[in-house]
Write a protein that holds these residues in place. Sequence first.
Motif, mmCIF file in Angstrom:
data_model
loop_
_atom_site.group_PDB
_atom_site.id
_atom_site.type_symbol
_atom_site.label_atom_id
_atom_site.label_comp_id
_atom_site.label_asym_id
_atom_site.label_seq_id
_atom_site.Cartn_x
_atom_site.Cartn_y
_atom_site.Cartn_z
ATOM 1 N N VAL A 44 -16.061 -3.494 -0.458
ATOM 2 C CA VAL A 44 -15.849 -2.303 -1.276
ATOM 3 C C VAL A 44 -14.475 -1.701 -0.974
ATOM 4 C CG1 VAL A 44 -16.641 0.053 -1.713
ATOM 5 C CG2 VAL A 44 -18.300 -1.803 -1.548
ATOM 6 N N ALA A 45 -14.129 -1.617 0.320
ATOM 7 C CA ALA A 45 -12.837 -1.035 0.702
ATOM 8 C C ALA A 45 -11.677 -1.876 0.171
ATOM 9 C CB ALA A 45 -12.755 -0.915 2.224
ATOM 10 N N LEU A 46 -11.792 -3.185 0.275
ATOM 11 C CA LEU A 46 -10.711 -4.057 -0.172
ATOM 12 C C LEU A 46 -10.563 -4.052 -1.692
ATOM 13 C CD1 LEU A 46 -11.454 -7.017 2.242
ATOM 14 C CD2 LEU A 46 -9.367 -5.638 2.252
ATOM 15 N N SER A 47 -11.657 -3.808 -2.396
ATOM 16 C CA SER A 47 -11.618 -3.795 -3.861
ATOM 17 C C SER A 47 -11.202 -2.444 -4.425
ATOM 18 C CB SER A 47 -13.007 -4.171 -4.420
ATOM 19 O OG SER A 47 -13.400 -5.452 -3.971
ATOM 20 N N ASP A 48 -11.059 -1.450 -3.569
ATOM 21 C CA ASP A 48 -10.692 -0.109 -4.010
ATOM 22 C C ASP A 48 -9.168 -0.002 -4.082
ATOM 23 O OD1 ASP A 48 -10.251 2.557 -4.456
ATOM 24 O OD2 ASP A 48 -11.345 3.279 -2.695
ATOM 25 N N PRO A 49 -8.599 0.140 -5.281
ATOM 26 C CA PRO A 49 -7.142 0.217 -5.385
ATOM 27 C C PRO A 49 -6.551 1.427 -4.683
ATOM 28 C CG PRO A 49 -8.180 0.784 -7.489
ATOM 29 C CD PRO A 49 -9.271 0.268 -6.595
ATOM 30 N N GLY A 50 -7.377 2.427 -4.383
ATOM 31 C CA GLY A 50 -6.885 3.605 -3.687
ATOM 32 C C GLY A 50 -6.907 3.474 -2.173
ATOM 33 N N ASP A 51 -7.522 2.407 -1.668
ATOM 34 C CA ASP A 51 -7.609 2.185 -0.220
ATOM 35 C C ASP A 51 -6.606 1.104 0.159
ATOM 36 O OD1 ASP A 51 -8.260 1.669 2.418
ATOM 37 O OD2 ASP A 51 -10.430 1.781 2.095
ATOM 38 N N ARG A 52 -5.467 1.506 0.674
ATOM 39 C CA ARG A 52 -4.401 0.554 1.011
ATOM 40 C C ARG A 52 -4.285 0.324 2.505
ATOM 41 N NH1 ARG A 52 -4.744 -2.163 -2.862
ATOM 42 N NH2 ARG A 52 -2.927 -3.328 -2.101
ATOM 43 N N ARG A 53 -5.338 0.599 3.246
ATOM 44 C CA ARG A 53 -5.300 0.323 4.684
ATOM 45 C C ARG A 53 -5.110 -1.170 4.943
ATOM 46 N NH1 ARG A 53 -10.829 2.419 6.875
ATOM 47 N NH2 ARG A 53 -11.465 1.650 4.816
ATOM 48 N N GLN A 54 -4.473 -1.491 6.048
ATOM 49 C CA GLN A 54 -4.327 -2.885 6.429
ATOM 50 C C GLN A 54 -5.700 -3.494 6.704
ATOM 51 O OE1 GLN A 54 -1.702 -3.116 9.794
ATOM 52 N NE2 GLN A 54 0.131 -2.607 8.590
ATOM 53 N N ILE A 55 -5.816 -4.798 6.489
ATOM 54 C CA ILE A 55 -7.090 -5.479 6.701
ATOM 55 C C ILE A 55 -7.563 -5.309 8.140
ATOM 56 C CG2 ILE A 55 -8.196 -7.758 6.777
ATOM 57 C CD1 ILE A 55 -6.432 -8.534 4.375
ATOM 58 N N ALA A 92 -9.535 -10.947 -1.906
ATOM 59 C CA ALA A 92 -10.304 -9.844 -2.474
ATOM 60 C C ALA A 92 -9.396 -8.666 -2.811
ATOM 61 C CB ALA A 92 -11.393 -9.402 -1.491
ATOM 62 N N ARG A 93 -8.470 -8.385 -1.933
ATOM 63 C CA ARG A 93 -7.555 -7.269 -2.169
ATOM 64 C C ARG A 93 -6.638 -7.548 -3.351
ATOM 65 N NH1 ARG A 93 -5.378 -3.746 2.413
ATOM 66 N NH2 ARG A 93 -6.998 -2.460 1.495
ATOM 67 N N ASN A 94 -6.174 -8.770 -3.488
ATOM 68 C CA ASN A 94 -5.251 -9.117 -4.566
ATOM 69 C C ASN A 94 -5.969 -9.484 -5.849
ATOM 70 O OD1 ASN A 94 -3.045 -8.738 -2.858
ATOM 71 N ND2 ASN A 94 -3.081 -10.866 -2.161
ATOM 72 N N LEU A 95 -7.304 -9.336 -5.845
ATOM 73 C CA LEU A 95 -8.118 -9.655 -7.022
ATOM 74 C C LEU A 95 -7.903 -11.079 -7.481
ATOM 75 C CD1 LEU A 95 -7.679 -6.405 -9.098
ATOM 76 C CD2 LEU A 95 -9.460 -6.958 -7.470
ATOM 77 N N VAL A 96 -7.819 -11.985 -6.507
ATOM 78 C CA VAL A 96 -7.714 -13.408 -6.816
ATOM 79 C C VAL A 96 -9.076 -14.025 -6.594
ATOM 80 C CG1 VAL A 96 -6.649 -15.601 -6.202
ATOM 81 C CG2 VAL A 96 -5.307 -13.486 -6.142
ATOM 82 N N ALA A 97 -9.623 -14.648 -7.630
ATOM 83 C CA ALA A 97 -10.983 -15.169 -7.562
ATOM 84 C C ALA A 97 -10.977 -16.655 -7.288
ATOM 85 C CB ALA A 97 -11.704 -14.906 -8.875
ATOM 86 N N PRO A 98 -12.065 -17.165 -6.690
ATOM 87 C CA PRO A 98 -12.215 -18.601 -6.534
ATOM 88 C C PRO A 98 -12.485 -19.262 -7.878
ATOM 89 C CG PRO A 98 -14.182 -17.484 -5.791
ATOM 90 C CD PRO A 98 -13.180 -16.419 -6.122
ATOM 91 N N ALA A 99 -12.572 -20.580 -7.874
ATOM 92 C CA ALA A 99 -12.784 -21.315 -9.122
ATOM 93 C C ALA A 99 -14.043 -20.867 -9.828
ATOM 94 C CB ALA A 99 -12.874 -22.807 -8.808
ATOM 95 N N ASN A 100 -14.001 -20.950 -11.166
ATOM 96 C CA ASN A 100 -15.130 -20.588 -12.036
ATOM 97 C C ASN A 100 -15.401 -19.096 -12.091
ATOM 98 O OD1 ASN A 100 -15.604 -23.330 -12.574
ATOM 99 N ND2 ASN A 100 -16.865 -23.517 -10.741
ATOM 100 N N ASN A 101 -14.560 -18.283 -11.484
ATOM 101 C CA ASN A 101 -14.768 -16.840 -11.534
ATOM 102 C C ASN A 101 -13.665 -16.188 -12.356
ATOM 103 O OD1 ASN A 101 -16.994 -17.049 -9.919
ATOM 104 N ND2 ASN A 101 -15.869 -16.648 -8.031
#
Length: 375
Positions: A301-312, A342-351
């Motif tokens: 959830v935190a990584l998918s939140d564009p407002g949460d830019r904390r380091q991993i 997840a943070r960069n909104l890059v999905a695996p194959a078929n997604n």
Amino acid sequence: MTVKDPPTPPFRERRRWARQQRPQADNGQPVPRALKPLVFSTADLPPKDQFSAWEAYAACIADVRLPDNVSPDTGFVASHTAWNLGGMLVVQQHMPAHRYQRSEAKLRSSLIDHWSVVFRRTGKSWTEVGGVVAEAQPESIEIRSLGHPFRGRMLDSDYVTLYLPRDLFADSVGILDANNNFVLSKNLAGVISNYITSIEARLNEFTQEDLPGVVKATRDLLIACVSSSEDRAPVTAQQMTIAPMERARRFIRSNLKSNTMTPDVLCKELGISRTHLYQLFEPSGGVVHYIQKQRLLAGHVALSDPGDRRQISVIADSLGFSSSADFSRAFSREFGYSPREARNLVAPANNTRTTGSTTPSETRSFEGWLKSLGS
């Protein structure tokens, strides 16, 4: 005296649903639609590959197999269109006849304990939970927990499934738990089915501001209909209180950032023995396993939140992981892609790939939607 026939009224088109006016923003422009469906179909695959494709797609919920004496080579044309309203998934499906099972092993590997509400338009199903079989006819409503094992079979069917997170019913745990695998029929089923149909008609029109209200209305209607049904299972006084497992879930989710949350702390909070605690979480793969899964969901959830830019590394530390490397390995095992993806909104194959800011409809896969539902 000749009586003249009354004049024929002009033809008027009859619409099943009233035409909806698109809401407008302050600048006079239409408000953007909030939902974009995730569509999966086996129709374009060679017949011999269709069932295996559906088997892999459905694996996040249940193991499926064909009826006896049916060969995979004959084909399995299935369609699955999912809509993510943030606190609820709406899934429109057509499915050929098959068998399904959500086993204890599946529960341990996939901690999804949502409630599913199935409106079956055509076809029949027979589902067994705890030795009791529920038969669902066309126009019925099925209520079932993904937090308990079940198995069954269905005929060729068209149906709509709503997935709602367990936390949405925190104040009505006893009512639903007492009615797991319940089939609502007749008038009350008609109330819910008409409501579901009305939601379907507006899925392309909902704005972001509409979604919380739709989810809440769905939840309230479901509880009202189950509570009012004359056929529902009786709810005991013990079930009306919050069970130890539910209290444990709440405590864990509200203390995910605590580094001191241990089985001993849970035992003290719940007032139960370690043996009892382990028995409660045995179907979920153990209490430590459950806690880590919830921390990973919170990390997602935190990584998918564009407002949460904390380091991993900061997110990992805040969720009790000893290092960002441990967090990344566990995250990748759970979701099939890394925290950075997840943070960069890059999905695996078929997604589905997405760009820009995220909305409830803009994630990567049906399995991902299920895992993060209600978070």
